[in-house]
Motif scaffolding. Structure first.
Motif, short mmCIF file in Angstrom:
data_model
loop_
_atom_site.label_atom_id
_atom_site.label_comp_id
_atom_site.label_asym_id
_atom_site.label_seq_id
_atom_site.Cartn_x
_atom_site.Cartn_y
_atom_site.Cartn_z
N TRP A 177 -4.64 -9.83 -66.19
CA TRP A 177 -5.86 -10.64 -66.23
C TRP A 177 -5.58 -12.11 -65.94
O TRP A 177 -6.50 -12.90 -65.77
N ALA A 214 -4.83 -6.05 -73.00
CA ALA A 214 -5.75 -7.14 -73.21
C ALA A 214 -5.09 -8.37 -73.80
O ALA A 214 -4.01 -8.31 -74.39
N HIS A 217 -9.16 -10.96 -77.97
CA HIS A 217 -10.33 -10.17 -78.37
C HIS A 217 -10.99 -9.43 -77.21
O HIS A 217 -12.14 -8.98 -77.35
N ASP A 218 -10.32 -9.27 -76.09
CA ASP A 218 -10.94 -8.66 -74.92
C ASP A 218 -11.00 -7.14 -75.08
O ASP A 218 -10.17 -6.40 -74.54
N HIS A 220 -13.26 -5.18 -73.90
CA HIS A 220 -13.67 -4.53 -72.65
C HIS A 220 -12.45 -4.07 -71.86
O HIS A 220 -12.45 -2.97 -71.28
N TRP A 221 -11.40 -4.91 -71.84
CA TRP A 221 -10.18 -4.53 -71.11
C TRP A 221 -9.60 -3.25 -71.69
O TRP A 221 -9.26 -2.31 -70.96
#
Length: 507
Positions: A177, A214, A217-218, A220-221
């Motif tokens: 990312w 991730a 706190h991601d 979604h990943w």
């Protein structure tokens, strides 16, 4: 003085705390490799084939289980063929992430594998997804692990190594990312499946592939990666096409542009650091909950392969080298993380503190002027916790009102605890995070007879205490006499800002 009770059922062992949660990380960054692990064969510093002997000796005392290399961000710029063959013929490269210095590739694949063998550590190799190719990664694992006369095995033999190595842990990219390609998770999930397919198992080398996961706190990943697995609800064997996903989280007291000082901090900043370290427990809960929705059998491991404190660099050092001191505060940040890993032993398969020597929350600092080696307070936490390696986690049930402090609008519990058992012993780890007040804890020990105990403490007179070449044992473990018999088991008086381990002999 506050008194609490901790109920521990010694006869109810839980999931195994993998020794690999005590893993380490060595990146081509600052003085971690060069000047840390590697001094070269012609150095006046005692070494074995160029690898610094006292660093190896110190890390062997930690029973270091695994070592992650070559990065970090460096991994996605690293092309492994540049680091094999005669050293004087290896091409140079620019380490653009860390100091913009020229790297001569003196420390490459063979040197790393030699280091792991000297340490008795399992290698964890991070492959290049960001600027590499599927073929490059596939050939690297063939070079390392194939035994016959394949092209890469033959090349390895030309470079002096007859037998293949065992390399079980393999990273599929790093921070995809960000520095690993600035990819969206949907892009990376497809790449991770593709790359994992070609990281093959040769000559019985069973692989545990870790897809770059991730940041912080991601969620979604993590969710998209979990959706990319094949039929996790079917069968009980290794998950496919990879077996773990990573998580990165660093502790600091300020914003990214001004992370805070390693040694000059207020009492309020002491608590901010510990409160932010305690966020790891929340992250494990939340990412674990996402994983549980897709993987209730827990076939996929969560690999926290970068964690630790990140402070402003020491004055007068290269800002790209990330050299920082390491105080008692760092030690308690470490204990808070390790307790969280113990509590989530059913999901956390591995973790790697960043980093091992001279960088970020290091175990060891080496002085370039004198050659002195300094063991940090964080090193001593890892040494005090070796009894947790591959032990069965024990639940610690706290009774009473645990003292808290409001930090940034959130209550910080001022006691952190975990426990484990193996065979005829148990180890209880206790952190009093209160800067000023002692705490009395009754250990209500049930289910097995306790035949004896021994305790140690790690603390200091001041919160910012740290070790230097001039005072190498300013913060070091000591025998602890603050444990007394109690009708329910034992009573422990925890000093303020301290870490205590109590080892129990069991019948």
């Amino acid at each position: 003085m506050t008194t609490l009770t901790a109920v521990i059922d010694l006869d109810l062992p839980g999931p195994t705390i993998s020794r690999h949660v005590y893993g380490h990380f060595a990146e081509h960054l600052g003085r971690c490799i060069y000047g840390g692990f590697w001094v070269g064969e012609d150095s006046p510093v005692p070494n074995v084939r160029g690898i610094r002997s006292d660093v190896v000796e110190a890390l062997r005392a930690l029973r270091i289980p695994n070592l992650r290399w070559p990065g970090g961000c460096f991994a996605d710029d690293y092309h492994w063929r540049d680091g094999i063959g005669p050293r004087d013929q290896r091409p140079r490269m620019v380490n653009s992430h860390w100091g913009d210095v020229v790297e001569d590739n003196a420390f490459g694949t063979h040197e790393f594998m030699d280091l792991c063998e000297l340490l008795g550590a399992v290698p964890y190799v991070s492959g290049n997804v960001g600027s590499g190719s599927v073929r490059e990664m596939s050939e690297w694992i063939e070079y390392l692990t194939r035994a016959d006369d394949s092209p890469m095995a033959a090349l390895r033999r030309e470079n002096g190594r007859e037998d293949p190595w065992t390399v079980p842990f393999w990273g599929i990219g790093n921070e995809a990312w960000g520095c690993g390609g600035n990819l969206r998770v949907e892009q990376f999930a497809s790449l991770a499946r593709q790359y994992s397919t070609y990281v093959r198992e040769h000559a019985g080398n069973d692989l545990y592939r870790v897809a770059a996961g991730a940041s912080d706190h991601d969620l979604h990943w993590t969710e998209v990666l979990m959706q990319s697995f094949d039929a996790l609800d079917a069968g009980d064997g290794p998950a496919q096409p990879f077996q773990g996903i990573s998580l990165h989280y660093y502790t600091m007291t300020g914003p990214w542009s001004d992370k805070g000082s390693a040694t000059r901090f207020t009492e309020d900043e002491w608590y901010v650091a510990l409160a932010r370290a305690a966020v790891m427990d929340t992250l494990l809960d939340r990412h674990g909950a996402v994983m549980d929705r897709y993987d209730p059998k827990k076939r996929v491991g969560l690999v926290v392969d970068e964690w630790g404190t990140w402070w402003n660099v020491e004055q007068g050092t290269n800002p790209g080298f990330l050299h920082q001191q390491n105080t008692l505060r760092d030690a308690l940040v470490a204990t808070t993380h390790l307790d969280a890993f113990h509590r989530h032993a059913d999901r956390v398969a591995m973790a790697n503190i960043a980093q091992t020597v001279n960088v970020l929350q290091a175990m060891i600092l080496t002085d370039p002027a004198t050659g002195a080696l300094v063991l940090t307070p964080s090193y001593h936490v890892f040494e005090m916790n070796t009894g947790h390696h591959d032990a069965s986690a024990l639940a610690v049930h706290l009774k009473g009102d645990v003292p808290t402090r409001d930090v940034e609008g959130t209550p910080l519990a001022l006691l952190s605890a975990s426990a484990s058992t193996t065979g005829s012993s148990a180890l209880v780890s206790l952190s009093n995070l209160d800067a000023d007040e002692p705490l009395t804890l009754v250990l209500d020990l049930r289910g097995r007879e306790v035949a004896g105990h021994a305790a140690r403490v790690l603390t200091a007179a001041t919160l910012d205490a740290h070790n230097t070449p001039q005072r190498p044992e300013h913060v070091a473990p000591a025998k602890f006499d603050g444990v007394r018999p109690h009708a329910r088991g034992l009573e422990v008086e925890l000093p303020p800002h301290s870490y205590v381990t109590v080892e129990l002999a069991l019948h």
